[in-house]
Design a protein around this motif. Structure first.
Motif, PDB file in Angstrom:
ATOM      1  N   PRO A   1      -2.061 110.579   3.675  1.00 34.01           N
ATOM      2  CA  PRO A   1      -3.273 111.164   4.247  1.00 34.01           C
ATOM      3  C   PRO A   1      -4.186 111.855   3.225  1.00 34.01           C
ATOM      4  O   PRO A   1      -4.942 112.759   3.602  1.00 34.01           O
ATOM      5  N   ALA A   2      -4.115 111.470   1.969  1.00 33.36           N
ATOM      6  CA  ALA A   2      -4.873 112.186   0.941  1.00 33.36           C
ATOM      7  C   ALA A   2      -6.364 112.228   1.246  1.00 33.36           C
ATOM      8  O   ALA A   2      -7.007 113.272   1.123  1.00 33.36           O
ATOM      9  N   ALA A   3      -6.948 111.091   1.630  1.00 35.51           N
ATOM     10  CA  ALA A   3      -8.392 111.036   1.858  1.00 35.51           C
ATOM     11  C   ALA A   3      -8.821 111.927   3.020  1.00 35.51           C
ATOM     12  O   ALA A   3      -9.841 112.618   2.935  1.00 35.51           O
ATOM     13  N   VAL A   4      -8.069 111.905   4.113  1.00 32.53           N
ATOM     14  CA  VAL A   4      -8.471 112.720   5.266  1.00 32.53           C
ATOM     15  C   VAL A   4      -8.276 114.203   4.985  1.00 32.53           C
ATOM     16  O   VAL A   4      -9.056 115.035   5.459  1.00 32.53           O
ATOM     17  N   GLU A   5      -7.250 114.544   4.219  1.00 35.47           N
ATOM     18  CA  GLU A   5      -7.076 115.946   3.853  1.00 35.47           C
ATOM     19  C   GLU A   5      -8.221 116.401   2.958  1.00 35.47           C
ATOM     20  O   GLU A   5      -8.721 117.527   3.089  1.00 35.47           O
ATOM     21  N   ASP A   6      -8.660 115.545   2.039  1.00 35.27           N
ATOM     22  CA  ASP A   6      -9.835 115.858   1.228  1.00 35.27           C
ATOM     23  C   ASP A   6     -11.059 116.077   2.105  1.00 35.27           C
ATOM     24  O   ASP A   6     -11.824 117.030   1.918  1.00 35.27           O
TER      25      ASP A   6
ATOM     26  N   ALA B   1     -16.543 106.485   8.002  1.00 31.54           N
ATOM     27  CA  ALA B   1     -16.636 106.842   9.418  1.00 31.54           C
ATOM     28  C   ALA B   1     -15.255 107.097  10.005  1.00 31.54           C
ATOM     29  O   ALA B   1     -15.105 107.906  10.925  1.00 31.54           O
ATOM     30  N   ASN B   2     -14.247 106.398   9.506  1.00 30.62           N
ATOM     31  CA  ASN B   2     -12.881 106.711   9.903  1.00 30.62           C
ATOM     32  C   ASN B   2     -12.560 108.158   9.533  1.00 30.62           C
ATOM     33  O   ASN B   2     -12.046 108.925  10.361  1.00 30.62           O
ATOM     34  N   LEU B   3     -12.895 108.551   8.311  1.00 29.94           N
ATOM     35  CA  LEU B   3     -12.636 109.922   7.877  1.00 29.94           C
ATOM     36  C   LEU B   3     -13.428 110.922   8.709  1.00 29.94           C
ATOM     37  O   LEU B   3     -12.926 112.007   9.032  1.00 29.94           O
ATOM     38  N   ALA B   4     -14.671 110.569   9.059  1.00 27.62           N
ATOM     39  CA  ALA B   4     -15.490 111.470   9.873  1.00 27.62           C
ATOM     40  C   ALA B   4     -14.872 111.675  11.254  1.00 27.62           C
ATOM     41  O   ALA B   4     -14.783 112.804  11.757  1.00 27.62           O
ATOM     42  N   ALA B   5     -14.428 110.580  11.875  1.00 29.21           N
ATOM     43  CA  ALA B   5     -13.808 110.680  13.201  1.00 29.21           C
ATOM     44  C   ALA B   5     -12.525 111.490  13.129  1.00 29.21           C
ATOM     45  O   ALA B   5     -12.250 112.333  14.002  1.00 29.21           O
ATOM     46  N   VAL B   6     -11.742 111.272  12.087  1.00 27.67           N
ATOM     47  CA  VAL B   6     -10.491 112.006  11.937  1.00 27.67           C
ATOM     48  C   VAL B   6     -10.762 113.479  11.661  1.00 27.67           C
ATOM     49  O   VAL B   6     -10.036 114.359  12.151  1.00 27.67           O
ATOM     50  N   CYS B   7     -11.812 113.780  10.905  1.00 27.18           N
ATOM     51  CA  CYS B   7     -12.174 115.178  10.653  1.00 27.18           C
ATOM     52  C   CYS B   7     -12.459 115.915  11.958  1.00 27.18           C
ATOM     53  O   CYS B   7     -12.146 117.111  12.080  1.00 27.18           O
ATOM     54  N   ALA B   8     -13.060 115.222  12.908  1.00 29.15           N
ATOM     55  CA  ALA B   8     -13.318 115.858  14.200  1.00 29.15           C
ATOM     56  C   ALA B   8     -11.997 116.211  14.889  1.00 29.15           C
ATOM     57  O   ALA B   8     -11.852 117.292  15.476  1.00 29.15           O
ATOM     58  N   LEU B   9     -11.012 115.309  14.801  1.00 33.69           N
ATOM     59  CA  LEU B   9      -9.694 115.589  15.377  1.00 33.69           C
ATOM     60  C   LEU B   9      -9.006 116.738  14.644  1.00 33.69           C
ATOM     61  O   LEU B   9      -8.455 117.654  15.267  1.00 33.69           O
ATOM     62  N   MET B  10      -9.039 116.687  13.319  1.00 31.11           N
ATOM     63  CA  MET B  10      -8.364 117.716  12.526  1.00 31.11           C
ATOM     64  C   MET B  10      -8.998 119.083  12.736  1.00 31.11           C
ATOM     65  O   MET B  10      -8.284 120.110  12.821  1.00 31.11           O
ATOM     66  N   SER B  11     -10.329 119.120  12.806  1.00 32.98           N
ATOM     67  CA  SER B  11     -11.012 120.404  12.987  1.00 32.98           C
ATOM     68  C   SER B  11     -10.665 121.015  14.339  1.00 32.98           C
ATOM     69  O   SER B  11     -10.495 122.233  14.453  1.00 32.98           O
TER      70      SER B  11
ATOM     71  N   VAL C   1     -28.103 117.139   3.498  1.00 31.78           N
ATOM     72  CA  VAL C   1     -27.012 116.170   3.545  1.00 31.78           C
ATOM     73  C   VAL C   1     -26.114 116.371   2.327  1.00 31.78           C
ATOM     74  O   VAL C   1     -26.582 116.336   1.186  1.00 31.78           O
ATOM     75  N   LEU C   2     -24.833 116.581   2.587  1.00 31.36           N
ATOM     76  CA  LEU C   2     -23.841 116.701   1.524  1.00 31.36           C
ATOM     77  C   LEU C   2     -22.957 115.465   1.574  1.00 31.36           C
ATOM     78  O   LEU C   2     -22.232 115.242   2.548  1.00 31.36           O
ATOM     79  N   ALA C   3     -23.029 114.643   0.534  1.00 29.16           N
ATOM     80  CA  ALA C   3     -22.185 113.454   0.436  1.00 29.16           C
ATOM     81  C   ALA C   3     -21.037 113.752  -0.508  1.00 29.16           C
ATOM     82  O   ALA C   3     -21.242 114.321  -1.585  1.00 29.16           O
ATOM     83  N   SER C   4     -19.834 113.373  -0.105  1.00 32.09           N
ATOM     84  CA  SER C   4     -18.659 113.693  -0.905  1.00 32.09           C
ATOM     85  C   SER C   4     -17.790 112.473  -1.117  1.00 32.09           C
ATOM     86  O   SER C   4     -17.628 111.636  -0.226  1.00 32.09           O
ATOM     87  N   SER C   5     -17.203 112.401  -2.304  1.00 27.81           N
ATOM     88  CA  SER C   5     -16.162 111.417  -2.559  1.00 27.81           C
ATOM     89  C   SER C   5     -14.848 111.930  -1.968  1.00 27.81           C
ATOM     90  O   SER C   5     -14.788 113.024  -1.399  1.00 27.81           O
ATOM     91  N   TYR C   6     -13.790 111.152  -2.109  1.00 29.40           N
ATOM     92  CA  TYR C   6     -12.476 111.551  -1.625  1.00 29.40           C
ATOM     93  C   TYR C   6     -11.436 110.800  -2.446  1.00 29.40           C
ATOM     94  O   TYR C   6     -11.749 109.825  -3.153  1.00 29.40           O
ATOM     95  N   THR C   7     -10.203 111.247  -2.397  1.00 30.86           N
ATOM     96  CA  THR C   7      -9.147 110.601  -3.169  1.00 30.86           C
ATOM     97  C   THR C   7      -8.962 109.165  -2.690  1.00 30.86           C
ATOM     98  O   THR C   7      -8.761 108.921  -1.492  1.00 30.86           O
ATOM     99  N   LEU C   8      -9.030 108.226  -3.610  1.00 30.95           N
ATOM    100  CA  LEU C   8      -8.904 106.815  -3.255  1.00 30.95           C
ATOM    101  C   LEU C   8      -7.446 106.435  -3.041  1.00 30.95           C
ATOM    102  O   LEU C   8      -6.532 107.023  -3.627  1.00 30.95           O
ATOM    103  N   ALA C   9      -7.248 105.425  -2.201  1.00 28.70           N
ATOM    104  CA  ALA C   9      -5.887 104.988  -1.874  1.00 28.70           C
ATOM    105  C   ALA C   9      -5.151 104.460  -3.090  1.00 28.70           C
ATOM    106  O   ALA C   9      -3.921 104.468  -3.121  1.00 28.70           O
TER     107      ALA C   9
ATOM    108  N   GLY D   1     -11.769 119.546  -2.815  1.00 31.22           N
ATOM    109  CA  GLY D   1     -10.920 118.748  -1.957  1.00 31.22           C
ATOM    110  C   GLY D   1      -9.607 119.459  -1.715  1.00 31.22           C
ATOM    111  O   GLY D   1      -9.448 120.649  -2.006  1.00 31.22           O
ATOM    112  N   GLU D   2      -8.627 118.715  -1.214  1.00 31.36           N
ATOM    113  CA  GLU D   2      -7.340 119.339  -0.906  1.00 31.36           C
ATOM    114  C   GLU D   2      -6.627 119.789  -2.180  1.00 31.36           C
ATOM    115  O   GLU D   2      -6.035 120.877  -2.221  1.00 31.36           O
ATOM    116  N   GLN D   3      -6.674 118.964  -3.236  1.00 34.62           N
ATOM    117  CA  GLN D   3      -5.904 119.270  -4.433  1.00 34.62           C
ATOM    118  C   GLN D   3      -6.754 119.421  -5.695  1.00 34.62           C
ATOM    119  O   GLN D   3      -6.201 119.542  -6.787  1.00 34.62           O
TER     120      GLN D   3
END
Length: 285
Positions: free
Chosen positions: A92-97, A128-138, A78-86, A24-26
């Protein structure tokens, strides 16, 4: 990497799951890799982020869906990943992850059994929010190159302003989901100013050009339905290929549980989406 394989699930086309750690990011995050034994290396990798309202790790609850996703036609890995919880660190920790996981995947193709050809990002609800944001970030950061995005019952509007969210029928399950979304955003976006940031609220973004094709799925009885459809229409208005499907309400099960995300029709739509992408010679910029 943990090389322990679990038992094969015959109902999921002999899909095998391997637990692993991703970057992840950190720091390292918990991940799971799903694949059939049909091919040594696959052309399509789907990176999936689970639901959980930004505050719960729902990798375990997503296991059955992920097995069936890996077993659809064209057999993606398929790669499933966790992310930093709020509850640990909010936006933006989760989206950066999530974006860091995509970059990690492109650097670990051999490890994942992926040829590197098609990279898709996917998720359910908060995922799905993170997925949509990943498209923007990428797009904004120039990497990685995405072939598509799959958004299932996406949380895209922290304002919870759509009709399907605000005009709830007298249904305890739907009211519970609406209340859960409100609580999720309060935890994820404690700074009110962040609620209009495009990396928190993709639906509010005014820059949606040059994004990868999108498959957006909702259900007729889903409070998140209207924001999903509004996002699809907005993407199309910016010239992005967007397929929006509103599925019939999930059947009620004998033990009062609903089939998650109308799973059968959702998986069929995803299989078609992957097949179409694999048939394209050019990937979006």
């Amino acid at each position: 990497m943990n090389d322990r394989f679990d038992a094969v699930d015959p109902a999921a086309d002999a899909v095998r799951m391997r637990e692993l750690e991703v970057a992840g990011e950190q720091g390292l995050l918990k991940g799971r890799l799903y694949a059939t034994g049909a091919k040594a290396r696959r052309d399509t990798l789907v990176v999936f982020f689970p639901p959980g309202g930004f505050v719960a790790d729902n990798l375990d609850d997503s296991d059955g869906f992920l097995r069936r996703l890996a077993g659809v036609s064209h057999a993606p890995v398929v790669l499933a990943s966790s992310y930093t919880l709020a509850t640990v660190r909010p936006f933006p920790a989760a989206v950066e992850d999530a974006h860091a996981v995509l970059l990690w995947a492109t650097k670990n193709k051999t490890r994942l059994g992926w040829s590197g050809k098609h990279l898709l990002v996917a998720g359910i609800e908060a995922g799905a929010n993170l997925a949509a944001v990943c498209a923007l970030m990428s797009r904004d950061r120039g990497a990685p190159r995405l072939a598509g995005q799959v958004l299932i019952m996406p949380m895209l509007d922290p304002g919870l302003s759509t009709c399907s969210m605000r005009e709830m029928p007298n249904c305890p399950d739907q009211e519970k989901l609406a209340d859960g979304c409100a609580a999720a955003y309060r935890g994820y976006l404690p700074n009110a100013a962040d609620r209009t940031h495009p990396y928190a609220s993709p639906l509010q973004s005014s820059r949606l050009k040059n994004l990868p094709p999108a498959l957006i799925l909702s259900a007729d009885d889903d409070p998140l339905r209207d924001e999903a459809e509004a996002y699809g229409a907005k993407l199309a208005g910016f010239g992005v290929q967007a397929t929006v499907r509103r599925m019939l309400p999930a059947p009620q099960m004998a033990d009062n549980r609903n089939e998650c995300a109308c799973e059968g029709p959702a998986l069929a739509a995803i299989a078609d989406f992957i097949a179409d992408l694999e048939g394209q010679e050019r990937l979006p910029a």
